[in-house]
Structure formats: C-alpha cells, structure tokens
Design an enzyme around this catalytic site. Sequence first.
Site, PDB file in Angstrom:
ATOM      1  N   HIS A  43      60.770  88.696  28.655  1.00  0.00           N
ATOM      2  CA  HIS A  43      61.924  87.717  29.847  1.00  0.00           C
ATOM      3  C   HIS A  43      63.341  88.157  29.665  1.00  0.00           C
ATOM      4  O   HIS A  43      63.214  88.242  31.070  1.00  0.00           O
ATOM      5  CB  HIS A  43      62.041  86.633  28.331  1.00  0.00           C
ATOM      6  N   GLU A  44      63.147  88.840  29.398  1.00  0.00           N
ATOM      7  CA  GLU A  44      64.515  89.424  29.379  1.00  0.00           C
ATOM      8  C   GLU A  44      63.964  90.752  30.526  1.00  0.00           C
ATOM      9  O   GLU A  44      65.587  90.666  30.903  1.00  0.00           O
ATOM     10  CB  GLU A  44      65.224  90.064  27.885  1.00  0.00           C
ATOM     11  N   HIS A  96      65.204  89.096  33.578  1.00  0.00           N
ATOM     12  CA  HIS A  96      66.807  88.446  33.730  1.00  0.00           C
ATOM     13  C   HIS A  96      67.454  90.236  34.040  1.00  0.00           C
ATOM     14  O   HIS A  96      67.765  90.106  35.507  1.00  0.00           O
ATOM     15  CB  HIS A  96      67.933  88.410  32.378  1.00  0.00           C
TER      16      HIS A  96
END
Length: 380
Positions: free
Chosen positions: A26-27, A30
Amino acid sequence: MEFDLPLWLYYVIGFPLLLGPLVTFHELGHYLVGRWFGVHAEAFSVGFGEEIWGFTDKRGTRWKLSALPLGGYVQFKGDMNPASIPDAEATARASAEERTGSFHHAALWKRALIVFAGPATNILLTLGIFASFFAFYGKPVPADVDQQMTVAEFAEISTAREAGIAVGDRIVAVEGERVEDFRDVQDSVMLYPGRTLDITVVRDGAERTFAVPVRSVEMTDRFGNASRIGMIGVASGGSELEFVPQGLGSSLGLAVDHSIGIVDMMVTGIGQIFTGERSVQELGGPVKIAKFSGEQLSLGAMAFINFAALISLNLAFINLLPIPALDGGHLAFYAAEAVRRKPVGPRGQEVAYRAGVALVLMLMVFVTINDLATLPVFGN
C-alpha cells in the site's frame, strides 16, 4: 499444503506475515507514484510509533520498521505529520527551495494520484492473486448446469418447500436477478437472514415466483468462529464441478467480477449493521484479523494467500472511505478543491482532520474491544 505447528504459533506468525506485506505494498504505491512525480519522501515506515530498525537511503528517505504493527505511512516533504495533514501556514510561507519536491506544492492531479495509488496497489494485488488462481486452476463450473439448478430435495426445515417450491423446479432468479449456478443462489440467500426473497423457478416450462422467508442459521467453522447466514433449505440435483482452463485475459476478467462480488457483499453487510439487521459484533478489528490470519495459515499456503487477497481488498475499501485522515478523505478535499478552484480553508481542514482522526481512533478502540469480547477466552 498444511503446516504442522501449534495453533498459537500460527497466530504469532500469521498476523505480521499478512499485514506487513499488505501495508508495504500500500505504502509503496504512494511512494512510487510520488517519486515518479518528483515528490520527496522523508520517511517510509512499516508500523507506527517508536522506530525499531531503519536506514536512510541516498535520496534522504528514512526507511524504518516501527513498534506498533497496525499500519504504516509515507511522510512526504511538507507533511505536518504521517497522516499527510497539511500545515497551511508553513505551506503558504515556504521558500522556492522548500517548495521543490513538496507534496502540498505539487499539482492537484498529482496529489490525487499519489493518494489514490495506495488503495489502487491493494486492488491490483487482490486482482493479481485471484487472476493467478483462475489461470492456474481454471474456472469452476457445474458439470451439468440444468441438473445443478434443479431442486432435488429439501432440508428437514425448509422455508422454500413451505413457500410452494417443489422437487424438480429449476431455480432461475433471486429477487429478479438471474442466477447461473447454485453458488449464485447460495450467495444471494446467505446474506439476507430474516428477509423474504422472491425466488423464481421454472416448472412445466413456465416461470413462477415464490416469496420465500430466509431462515437465520448460526454456523460454526472448525475453529469455533460463528457466523449468521441465510438458508432456504434446498439441495441441488448435482454438485460436481469441473475446472475449465482460462487464459490470462479471461482470468483477469473473472478476478474483477469476483472482487466486485466481494465488495458488494461488504457493502451489504455494513449496511445491514447500520440498519440493525446484523449485530455490531460481526465487525472485526486487528485482534480478529490476527486470529483469522493464523487460522488460514494453518490451513495451508493457498488458504492464507486467498485470505490476504480479501484483506487487501478490505484495506483498499476502508482507505477509500471519505473520512479525513484516510486516503478517501484526502481525495474528498481534492475534489472540493477542484470544484471550488481553491483549497478548503485552513480552519475547515483542521476541524475535519481532527474529527476524522478522532473517528478512526474511536472505531479502532471499539472494534478491538468488540474483538476481545467475542473471543472464546473473553466471551460468554
């Protein structure tokens, strides 16, 4: 393949093995899109709180493992804190050098894509896992669809029989939605315990619709986890499934359909909790996720990977909710900025973010207490 270990050890291993990679993916979404757009990441953390271990790369990003393994974050240049809450005053008075590589000085569409990239990565991971299953194992289809959709017998307690459905009827629709196989019937019924559903069957060449009350039945799995599902008490005429090989394109299409079905079930379940049709005790938090992850790991690698795909999709869904401090909250502010042609005022943002953080924290506390109250060791 199943592993022969004590169950408590599966709990200890399963939770970090599940959450660590999902949070990292997920990170990374980003981080990678931010890096693509020239936004500097000051910190990349798996977990919150005190740093346990870390290093600083040549770009000046601090990569670290933190003490509380319940999430993670990327802190970009210009963020006031790991939740990417902007410091309006600092943003306004930033020098030209400070603006370079700053998240909050990037174009609106770039900020939106950076924020969306996290949930999007979780969605892509889910689709990749499901598509791989379909590509390697094939699509399960009934050997004889007509036979499988035909009512062969009834359970001892059958609301379908009481409503007028007979042996030999072929089920073709539930609530007006056409069903392709018996699993569609089960999925359409199990979500609605206590409701009355319109079941359409074909009898003597003509369609007939019956209003069938759905029984609420509590089922318990091999680990003692109870769940409430709906049943109408019918058995199909065939249960044989064959796996039809799929190409990459069709596997991806099936993965998308399967994921949409899961999201639909999630939305339905949450809606039923709000309307009182389901108990809030069915909500799960980190304790239940740890428990379930250990149990699925004990069943083997495939069961655990499938569970990881489900949790990954859940993470994406939750993060896209329009709650300030979550990715969806940031996207909501960016949408407002696009419409207004200027950012939401600093005071409005501060109040919204504080309320969002408070809501998330209260929800975390609630689901954790709920988890503990429903565990066998703490529950009734």
